[in-house]
Design a protein around this motif. Structure first.
Motif, PDB file in Angstrom:
ATOM      1  N   ASP A  38      30.215  32.688 -14.436  1.00 47.80           N
ATOM      2  CA  ASP A  38      29.146  33.288 -13.794  1.00 47.80           C
ATOM      3  C   ASP A  38      29.313  34.615 -13.435  1.00 47.80           C
ATOM      4  N   CYS A  39      29.605  35.316 -14.681  1.00 49.55           N
ATOM      5  CA  CYS A  39      29.834  36.889 -14.466  1.00 49.55           C
ATOM      6  C   CYS A  39      28.511  37.552 -15.044  1.00 49.55           C
ATOM      7  N   ILE A  40      27.889  38.682 -14.711  1.00 49.94           N
ATOM      8  CA  ILE A  40      26.731  39.377 -15.399  1.00 49.94           C
ATOM      9  C   ILE A  40      27.223  40.481 -15.805  1.00 49.94           C
ATOM     10  N   TYR A  41      27.016  40.947 -17.135  1.00 48.99           N
ATOM     11  CA  TYR A  41      27.220  42.163 -17.689  1.00 48.99           C
ATOM     12  C   TYR A  41      26.073  42.639 -18.187  1.00 48.99           C
ATOM     13  N   ARG A  42      25.493  43.764 -17.382  1.00 53.63           N
ATOM     14  CA  ARG A  42      24.118  44.192 -17.737  1.00 53.63           C
ATOM     15  C   ARG A  42      23.831  45.776 -17.727  1.00 53.63           C
ATOM     16  N   ARG A  43      23.059  46.360 -18.451  1.00 53.56           N
ATOM     17  CA  ARG A  43      22.837  47.818 -18.694  1.00 53.56           C
ATOM     18  C   ARG A  43      24.067  48.573 -18.875  1.00 53.56           C
ATOM     19  N   ASN A  44      24.801  48.103 -19.566  1.00 60.46           N
ATOM     20  CA  ASN A  44      26.159  48.838 -19.988  1.00 60.46           C
ATOM     21  C   ASN A  44      25.915  49.713 -21.327  1.00 60.46           C
ATOM     22  N   HIS A  45      26.369  50.493 -21.625  1.00 56.67           N
ATOM     23  CA  HIS A  45      26.557  51.491 -22.699  1.00 56.67           C
ATOM     24  C   HIS A  45      28.000  51.181 -23.463  1.00 56.67           C
ATOM     25  N   ILE A  46      28.052  50.620 -24.381  1.00 57.81           N
ATOM     26  CA  ILE A  46      29.350  50.007 -25.024  1.00 57.81           C
ATOM     27  C   ILE A  46      29.561  50.767 -26.405  1.00 57.81           C
ATOM     28  N   HIS A  47      30.268  51.570 -26.985  1.00 62.33           N
ATOM     29  CA  HIS A  47      30.144  51.967 -28.415  1.00 62.33           C
ATOM     30  C   HIS A  47      31.541  52.726 -28.577  1.00 62.33           C
ATOM     31  N   HIS A  48      31.597  52.659 -29.943  1.00 67.29           N
ATOM     32  CA  HIS A  48      32.979  53.468 -30.484  1.00 67.29           C
ATOM     33  C   HIS A  48      34.146  52.695 -30.114  1.00 67.29           C
ATOM     34  N   CYS A  49      34.334  51.251 -29.694  1.00 74.40           N
ATOM     35  CA  CYS A  49      35.318  50.587 -29.454  1.00 74.40           C
ATOM     36  C   CYS A  49      36.020  49.672 -30.671  1.00 74.40           C
ATOM     37  N   THR A  50      37.207  49.174 -30.774  1.00 76.89           N
ATOM     38  CA  THR A  50      37.615  48.375 -31.749  1.00 76.89           C
ATOM     39  C   THR A  50      36.679  47.213 -31.688  1.00 76.89           C
ATOM     40  N   ARG A  51      36.478  46.642 -30.534  1.00 78.50           N
ATOM     41  CA  ARG A  51      35.555  45.646 -30.239  1.00 78.50           C
ATOM     42  C   ARG A  51      34.848  46.089 -28.820  1.00 78.50           C
ATOM     43  N   GLY A  52      33.490  45.550 -28.861  1.00 75.66           N
ATOM     44  CA  GLY A  52      32.693  46.084 -27.825  1.00 75.66           C
ATOM     45  C   GLY A  52      33.155  45.092 -26.454  1.00 75.66           C
ATOM     46  N   LEU A  53      32.628  43.812 -26.566  1.00 69.74           N
ATOM     47  CA  LEU A  53      32.838  42.866 -25.363  1.00 69.74           C
ATOM     48  C   LEU A  53      33.251  41.371 -25.989  1.00 69.74           C
ATOM     49  N   TRP A  54      34.620  41.406 -25.554  1.00 68.81           N
ATOM     50  CA  TRP A  54      35.140  40.078 -26.183  1.00 68.81           C
ATOM     51  C   TRP A  54      35.237  39.043 -24.845  1.00 68.81           C
ATOM     52  N   LEU A  55      34.352  37.930 -24.970  1.00 71.79           N
ATOM     53  CA  LEU A  55      34.408  36.841 -24.012  1.00 71.79           C
ATOM     54  C   LEU A  55      35.137  35.583 -24.522  1.00 71.79           C
ATOM     55  N   ASP A  56      36.560  35.541 -24.033  1.00 69.70           N
ATOM     56  CA  ASP A  56      37.569  34.320 -24.560  1.00 69.70           C
ATOM     57  C   ASP A  56      37.779  33.547 -23.482  1.00 69.70           C
ATOM     58  N   TRP A  57      37.556  32.189 -23.914  1.00 72.13           N
ATOM     59  CA  TRP A  57      37.531  30.853 -23.119  1.00 72.13           C
ATOM     60  C   TRP A  57      36.476  31.035 -22.035  1.00 72.13           C
ATOM     61  N   GLN A  58      36.045  29.735 -21.552  1.00 69.02           N
ATOM     62  CA  GLN A  58      35.219  29.761 -20.108  1.00 69.02           C
ATOM     63  C   GLN A  58      34.022  30.897 -20.015  1.00 69.02           C
TER      64      GLN A  58
END
Length: 673
Positions: A354-374
């Motif tokens: 039930d997490c909310i990720y909104r209006r973020n600016h994510i760039h120049h990362c080895t990986r942006g957003l990693w949602l692992d398990w559940q």
């Protein structure tokens, strides 16, 4: 009660406005629910360990008097460098400065960490930027470009540390190239944390408007105690807002797991039980020890800039449930490439229930957003992702493909995971080693990776499926465990664009054999789902009697269905053979990039000059089939339905619905951030 802190005040202050404390910790010892701590500008070289937590509705608020002017740092200045030869200098530091924690004796280690080199928890900083650790004095004298680094030029600024046991000193050797360290700001990381309670359960604290940097944090896998430069340490209701966070050795913010001494990095220490099994053990143990919605999570991280951390900008397992991560700028994470392993990204969250990720600016990362398990009930909405992959065409090491990351990686979750109204512009947009994902109103200008793979554990000859938990909807209680059938994905009102693949990336990916973790796909579209059934085809498998005694069948173990509607494909992006409503534009060439203009991010594209009519329609929760395993709808955390009538900028859709995240074509010309 309001307490004041000013490091330039006299040392006998009482915390009043007239006689402020000189250290934030003095206020942290006595502040209780409803109190506020106002911190004057200055560099506070201390570890702030809040003694008390607030209560719901009565936060303890720590606030920088001027935005970002109060700076909490884990580093100390080092002066009096002595030249060894050329641009190489040395300095000796008494180990008394470290107390009982010397980060130049402690190594980065933990489950899922790849120790290809010796990496200490400490760093050496030149004008606030971490230099590169090497393994010997000889390498300090003759530094080589770190080929895996995203910053080749700075990678020759190197350091090495040794222990002088006789004098009880840490001895540093550093190559400062064209800089004189006695004229620059040279610091070393000394403290493990900057703002972090040592005890669990200190909830409802707000940290507002601080600059926070340079802590010697440890690697934070999901099977270990997860520490950060900032973090609530297994509590509830923190707010971290308007902060500038940078140069943690590993993790800027940890919303993560408490310490389970019997199961802390157990895979690394005991080795006989696989890490996946120890992670399942961690989850079940946490549930028995108080991991509930009432006790843990519900944090807010908002309007922060987080960059140049070695592992993640934000990390968490179990402790970040029910949280909101919004309006943050997260960039340049793991760019040194000196730390490697399976826990790296702008954000790396396990159990983002039930997490909310909104209006973020994510760039120049080895990986942006990693949602692992559940990633159950998780919503990713109105975000901009770009350049989350190798940034340059340079000669990398032979394992270059290991750096080929994505905007979003969703791994071994049963959903429902909702991605709506986002812009994904990296070469590899989404890695979907999972099921139960709904994609609604996105621009996806990159490939879908690892469809139908990546959910087993990599055994050489035996089957090794990963069983992961699903939960009671909108709760932490485990409802069951299951492996993966794949599918159960939904694609509605998306725009798929095949960008010109950079020749170097194309060569690396095509010359790297697919494996059980990654199919190395570089082509955009949903074509990989062509062999997955529609709901109608899947439903027919269950015609007739299906109980005990019915004929043997694969129906309970076959691929799950995939749904489509209102999608548009450009530049050769290929639809699934089952996407019967697909609109495929074979005439127009679409260009799409982002650029910074006058401090704003602007989309550069002709997409909306050529966007054809489609069968896009206004979508609602009830239009989307529930996630199969948890039997949960794509809905809000409170269980109410979603109407997908709100676009990237928060404006409302009318009866005329176009694919992608914008409500009108004109919105594509507005600054994104």
């Amino acid at each position: 009660m309001t307490y004041y802190v000013n490091l330039n005040a006299s040392s006998n202050g009482d915390g009043s406005k007239e006689k402020p404390f000189t250290k934030i910790q003095q206020a942290a010892e006595i502040a209780v629910a409803g109190d506020e701590v106002i911190v004057a500008p200055g560099v506070y070289r201390e570890y702030v360990n809040p003694k008390n937590g607030g209560t719901e509705g009565k936060q303890i608020i720590y606030k920088s008097e001027k935005p970002l002017a109060a700076h909490i740092t884990g580093a100390e200045e080092i002066k009096n460098w002595t030249k060894v030869e050329g641009s190489v200098y040395t300095a000796r530091v008494s180990n008394k400065i470290f107390g009982d924690f010397n980060p130049y004796k402690e190594l980065v280690s933990g489950d899922w960490f790849i120790a290809y080199m010796i990496a200490h928890l400490g760093d050496v900083f030149l004008n606030g930027k971490s230099m590169y650790e090497v393994q010997s004095i000889d390498e300090v004298k003759a530094p080589k470009v770190a080929l895996n680094s995203w910053d080749h030029e700075f990678s020759t600024y190197v350091w090495h540390a040794e222990q002088d046991e006789k004098t009880d000193e840490t001895v540093f050797y550093a190559n400062f190239q064209d800089k004189d360290p006695n004229k620059e700001n040279i610091e070393i990381s000394v403290r493990r944390h900057c703002f972090y309670p040592s005890e669990e359960g200190k909830g409802f604290i707000t940290l507002s408007g601080f600059t926070v940097s340079q802590a010697a944090t440890q690697w934070a896998p999901p099977t270990a105690y997860q520490e950060g430069m900032i973090g609530p340490h297994w509590s509830k209701g923190w707010i971290i807002e308007d902060c500038h966070i940078y140069e943690a050795k590993t993790n800027g913010i940890s919303l993560g797991k408490y310490k389970q001494p019997n199961n802390d990095n157990k895979w690394l220490k005991w080795k006989y039980k696989d890490g996946t099994q120890t992670e399942r053990d961690c989850i079940c143990q946490a549930q028995m020890e108080g991991w509930t919605k009432e006790n843990i999570g519900s944090h807010i991280v908002r309007r922060c800039e987080i960059h140049d951390c070695g592992q993640t900008g934000i990390v968490g397992h179990l402790g970040g449930v029910f949280s909101i991560i919004e309006d943050n700028h997260i960039h340049h994470i793991n760019n040194k490439q000196n730390l490697a392993g399976a826990e790296i990204g702008g954000i790396k969250m396990h159990a983002a229930i039930d997490c909310i990720y909104r209006r973020n600016h994510i760039h120049h990362c080895t990986r942006g957003l990693w949602l692992d398990w559940q990633a159950q009930g998780t919503r990713v909405t109105q975000n901009l992702f770009h350049d989350n992959t190798l940034p340059k065409e340079y000669n990398l090491a032979k394992d270059a493909a290991s750096g080929m990351a994505e905007d979003v990686f969703i791994e071994v979750s049963h959903g429902p995971t909702l991605l709506d109204n986002n812009i994904f512009l990296s070469d590899r947009a989404l890695k979907l080693c999972t099921q139960g994902v709904a994609l609604v109103h996105n621009i996806i200008a990159g490939s879908l990776v690892a469809v139908g793979t990546g959910t087993d554990n990599g055994s050489l000859t035996l089957t090794s499926p990963r069983y992961t938990p699903y939960h009671v909807p909108h709760r932490t209680e485990v409802a069951g465990f299951m492996t993966f059938l794949h599918g159960d994905d939904k694609f509605y009102n998306n725009i798929f664009i095949q960008k010109d693949m950079r020749p170097y990336l194309k060569e690396v990916m095509e010359n790297t054999k697919p494996n059980c973790w990654d199919d190395n796909n570089i082509l955009a579209g949903t074509f990989q789902f062509s062999e997955y059934p529609t709901f109608e085809e899947w439903d027919k498998l269950f015609d007739g009697y299906c109980g005990m005694g019915s004929p043997a069948s694969d129906r309970y173990y076959s691929k799950l269905p995939v749904w489509y509607g209102g999608n548009v494909y450009f530049n050769g992006a290929k639809p699934s053979a089952k996407d019967k409503d697909a609109v495929v534009d074979t005439k127009n060439k679409v260009e799409i990039t982002v650029a910074e203009e006058n401090g704003k991010m602007v989309l550069k594209t002709n997409l909306y000059d050529v966007l054809p009519a489609s069968k896009a329609k206004l979508m609602h929760t009830d239009d989307i089939y529930m996630a199969f395993e948890p039997e949960e709808k794509y809905e809000n955390p409170d269980g109410t339905p979603i109407t997908f009538d709100t676009g990237f900028f928060g404006t409302k859709r009318t009866s005329t619905v176009i694919p992608g995240p914008f409500v009108t074509k004109d919105e594509a010309e507005k600054p994104l951030f």
